[in-house]
Design a protein around this motif. Structure first.
Motif, short mmCIF file in Angstrom:
data_model
loop_
_atom_site.label_atom_id
_atom_site.label_comp_id
_atom_site.label_asym_id
_atom_site.label_seq_id
_atom_site.Cartn_x
_atom_site.Cartn_y
_atom_site.Cartn_z
N GLY A 137 37.20 29.99 54.10
CA GLY A 137 38.14 30.75 54.92
C GLY A 137 38.92 31.76 54.09
N GLN A 138 39.38 31.34 52.92
CA GLN A 138 40.11 32.25 52.04
C GLN A 138 39.20 33.38 51.56
OE1 GLN A 138 41.73 29.82 48.91
NE2 GLN A 138 43.37 28.99 50.19
N GLY A 139 37.95 33.04 51.28
CA GLY A 139 37.00 34.05 50.82
C GLY A 139 36.78 35.13 51.86
N LYS A 140 36.64 34.74 53.11
CA LYS A 140 36.44 35.71 54.19
C LYS A 140 37.69 36.57 54.40
CE LYS A 140 32.93 33.10 56.73
NZ LYS A 140 32.58 32.41 58.01
N LEU A 141 38.87 35.95 54.31
CA LEU A 141 40.11 36.72 54.45
C LEU A 141 40.24 37.75 53.33
CD1 LEU A 141 42.79 34.04 55.44
CD2 LEU A 141 42.01 35.97 56.83
N LEU A 142 39.96 37.32 52.10
CA LEU A 142 40.06 38.24 50.96
C LEU A 142 39.06 39.38 51.11
CD1 LEU A 142 41.17 38.98 48.16
CD2 LEU A 142 39.38 37.52 47.17
N ASP A 143 37.84 39.06 51.51
CA ASP A 143 36.81 40.08 51.69
C ASP A 143 37.23 41.12 52.73
OD1 ASP A 143 34.71 40.02 50.00
OD2 ASP A 143 33.24 39.31 51.45
N ALA A 144 37.73 40.64 53.85
CA ALA A 144 38.14 41.55 54.92
C ALA A 144 39.27 42.47 54.46
CB ALA A 144 38.58 40.75 56.15
N HIS A 145 40.23 41.88 53.73
CA HIS A 145 41.36 42.69 53.25
C HIS A 145 40.88 43.76 52.27
CE1 HIS A 145 45.37 43.74 51.84
NE2 HIS A 145 44.89 43.65 50.61
N LEU A 146 40.03 43.38 51.31
CA LEU A 146 39.56 44.33 50.31
C LEU A 146 38.70 45.43 50.95
CD1 LEU A 146 38.69 41.94 47.33
CD2 LEU A 146 40.67 43.45 47.57
N GLN A 147 37.90 45.05 51.94
CA GLN A 147 37.10 46.05 52.64
C GLN A 147 37.99 47.05 53.35
OE1 GLN A 147 33.92 46.57 52.51
NE2 GLN A 147 33.03 44.68 51.71
N ASN A 148 39.07 46.56 53.97
CA ASN A 148 40.01 47.45 54.66
C ASN A 148 40.70 48.41 53.69
OD1 ASN A 148 39.46 46.38 57.18
ND2 ASN A 148 41.12 44.88 57.10
N GLN A 149 40.86 47.95 52.45
CA GLN A 149 41.48 48.78 51.42
C GLN A 149 40.46 49.68 50.73
OE1 GLN A 149 44.86 48.84 50.64
NE2 GLN A 149 45.05 47.58 52.48
N ASN A 150 39.21 49.59 51.17
CA ASN A 150 38.12 50.34 50.54
C ASN A 150 38.01 50.02 49.05
OD1 ASN A 150 35.92 52.10 50.64
ND2 ASN A 150 37.16 53.87 50.02
N ALA A 151 38.26 48.75 48.73
CA ALA A 151 38.19 48.29 47.34
C ALA A 151 37.53 46.91 47.31
CB ALA A 151 39.59 48.22 46.74
N PRO A 152 36.25 46.83 47.71
CA PRO A 152 35.59 45.52 47.84
C PRO A 152 35.30 44.88 46.49
CG PRO A 152 34.00 47.28 48.14
CD PRO A 152 35.35 47.94 48.06
N LEU A 153 35.07 43.57 46.54
CA LEU A 153 34.62 42.86 45.34
C LEU A 153 33.34 43.50 44.83
CD1 LEU A 153 35.06 39.11 46.38
CD2 LEU A 153 36.37 40.32 44.63
N SER A 154 33.19 43.51 43.50
CA SER A 154 31.97 44.08 42.93
C SER A 154 31.17 43.08 42.12
CB SER A 154 32.31 45.29 42.05
OG SER A 154 33.32 44.97 41.11
N LEU A 155 31.78 41.96 41.69
CA LEU A 155 31.05 40.97 40.89
C LEU A 155 31.61 39.58 41.15
CD1 LEU A 155 28.90 40.42 38.68
CD2 LEU A 155 30.72 40.71 36.99
N VAL A 156 30.71 38.63 41.39
CA VAL A 156 31.06 37.22 41.51
C VAL A 156 30.22 36.47 40.49
CG1 VAL A 156 31.12 35.18 42.98
CG2 VAL A 156 31.61 37.43 43.95
N VAL A 157 30.88 35.76 39.57
CA VAL A 157 30.19 35.03 38.51
C VAL A 157 30.28 33.53 38.77
CG1 VAL A 157 30.19 34.46 36.05
CG2 VAL A 157 30.56 36.81 36.78
N ASN A 158 29.14 32.87 38.72
CA ASN A 158 29.08 31.42 38.88
C ASN A 158 28.64 30.81 37.56
OD1 ASN A 158 28.84 28.78 39.95
ND2 ASN A 158 26.66 29.11 40.36
N LEU A 159 29.49 30.00 36.95
CA LEU A 159 29.16 29.34 35.69
C LEU A 159 28.47 28.02 36.00
CD1 LEU A 159 32.50 29.91 33.74
CD2 LEU A 159 30.48 31.38 33.85
N ASP A 160 27.21 27.93 35.65
CA ASP A 160 26.40 26.75 35.96
C ASP A 160 26.25 25.88 34.72
OD1 ASP A 160 24.72 24.89 37.04
OD2 ASP A 160 22.98 26.21 37.21
N VAL A 161 27.13 24.90 34.60
CA VAL A 161 27.10 23.95 33.48
C VAL A 161 26.85 22.56 34.05
CG1 VAL A 161 28.36 23.02 31.50
CG2 VAL A 161 28.74 25.38 32.22
#
Length: 314
Positions: free
Chosen positions: A140-164
């Protein structure tokens, strides 16, 4: 020869074979990357692309250590949700007063309040490169953040997953020590402080986290899988078209760091190195042993003995 990154929703970078890790195993962030990584090229023209990054990983996977290395080397801001929240409360802002009242009642902050805490800072950054720590933690938080950044025309550009691997983290949490005021993390197995028991930069004593034991770790791990797995699935799906998901594998931060550094440098070439990092790297390369290691890496790459760049793609 130039190798092109295929555009795909997710890229998985596998561990570098042992024979190729000798240069990157020092704790220092100033070590140069193996030269075969310099042959990688992106098909995108990202010269002006801004790094807006999230990093996910299990408890003890090295998120704090790797984020600190990026911030130390590059002109990147690290934003801590906890710090932002404390700042709002201290400054008695509207959202700060609202959050303080909720926390005083022993309740968790609603997603919309957390978004306000984070958004107030992100909106002031314009085209600065940043890493966001501690948010989002749920789908839910991820979708809210995405929507806000898209509205600001400043979307996320990189998501890193550390697989240990779980067993790797479990075996090393008993060796972990932290400097609580700064959040710096040390490990007696592979990232020891200069003086045992004391922080490198301040000389203040280190402490153990009370939750660094197998029983509590198992509960934290279950919570991570329950909350983060849906988030990763969301960022992998075609629903999210702006952020590139990269999965990095390794047993230690020293193994993962060269992979992360290569992804950031190649995907965001406009990011500037800090002057102190450049000076330190030049000093490192003036060392005869380091120069000889680099020459050998070049010869192996030219002879085709280095790792196959196709192994870095999913």
């Amino acid at each position: 020869m130039t190798f092109l990154f295929a555009r795909a929703p997710s890229i998985r970078i596998v561990p570098i074979p042992t024979a190729a890790r000798s240069i990157s195993h020092s704790v220092s962030v100033s070590k140069a990357l193996p030269f075969y990584l310099n042959n990688l090229r992106s098909t995108e023209q990202n010269d002006g692309k801004v790094l807006r990054m999230l990093m996910f990983g299990k408890p003890g996977a090295g998120k704090g250590t790797l984020s600190a290395r990026l911030v130390k080397k590059y002109d990147i801001l690290s934003l801590s949700t906890g710090d932002l929240l404390r700042q709002h409360i201290a400054e008695r802002t509207e959202v700060g007063r609202q959050a303080e009242e909720i926390v005083a009642q022993g309740n968790l902050l609603p997603d919309d309040v957390m978004l306000k805490v984070v958004a107030s800072k992100l909106e002031s950054l314009n085209n600065r490169h940043w890493i966001l720590d501690g948010f989002p933690r749920t789908l839910g938080q991820g979708k809210l953040l995405d929507a806000h950044l898209q509205n600001q025309n400043a979307p996320l550009s990189l998501v890193v997953n550390l697989d240990v691997a779980d067993n790797v983290i479990l075996s090393r949490i008993s060796d972990r020590w932290v400097h609580l005021p700064s959040g710096r993390v040390y490990n007696m197995s592979y990232n020891r402080p200069k003086v045992d028991g004391f922080d490198d930069e301040t000389g203040e004593p280190l402490t153990r986290r009370p939750d660094d034991n197998p029983e509590i770790f198992s509960r934290r791990l279950k919570k991570f899988y329950d909350s983060t797995s849906p988030l990763l699935a969301y960022y992998t799906s075609s629903v999210n078209k702006s952020a590139r998901l990269v999965t990095l594998q390794g047993e230690t931060s020293d193994e993962i760091w060269p992979q992360l550094d290569a992804v950031v440098r190649r995907s965001f070439p406009s990011i500037r190195e800090r002057a102190s990092s450049i000076a330190q790297r030049r000093y490192s390369l003036s060392d005869p042993f380091t120069m000889e290691q680099e020459k050998r890496a070049i010869k192996r790459a030219a002879a085709g003995d280095g790792p196959n760049p196709s192994n870095f793609l999913n």
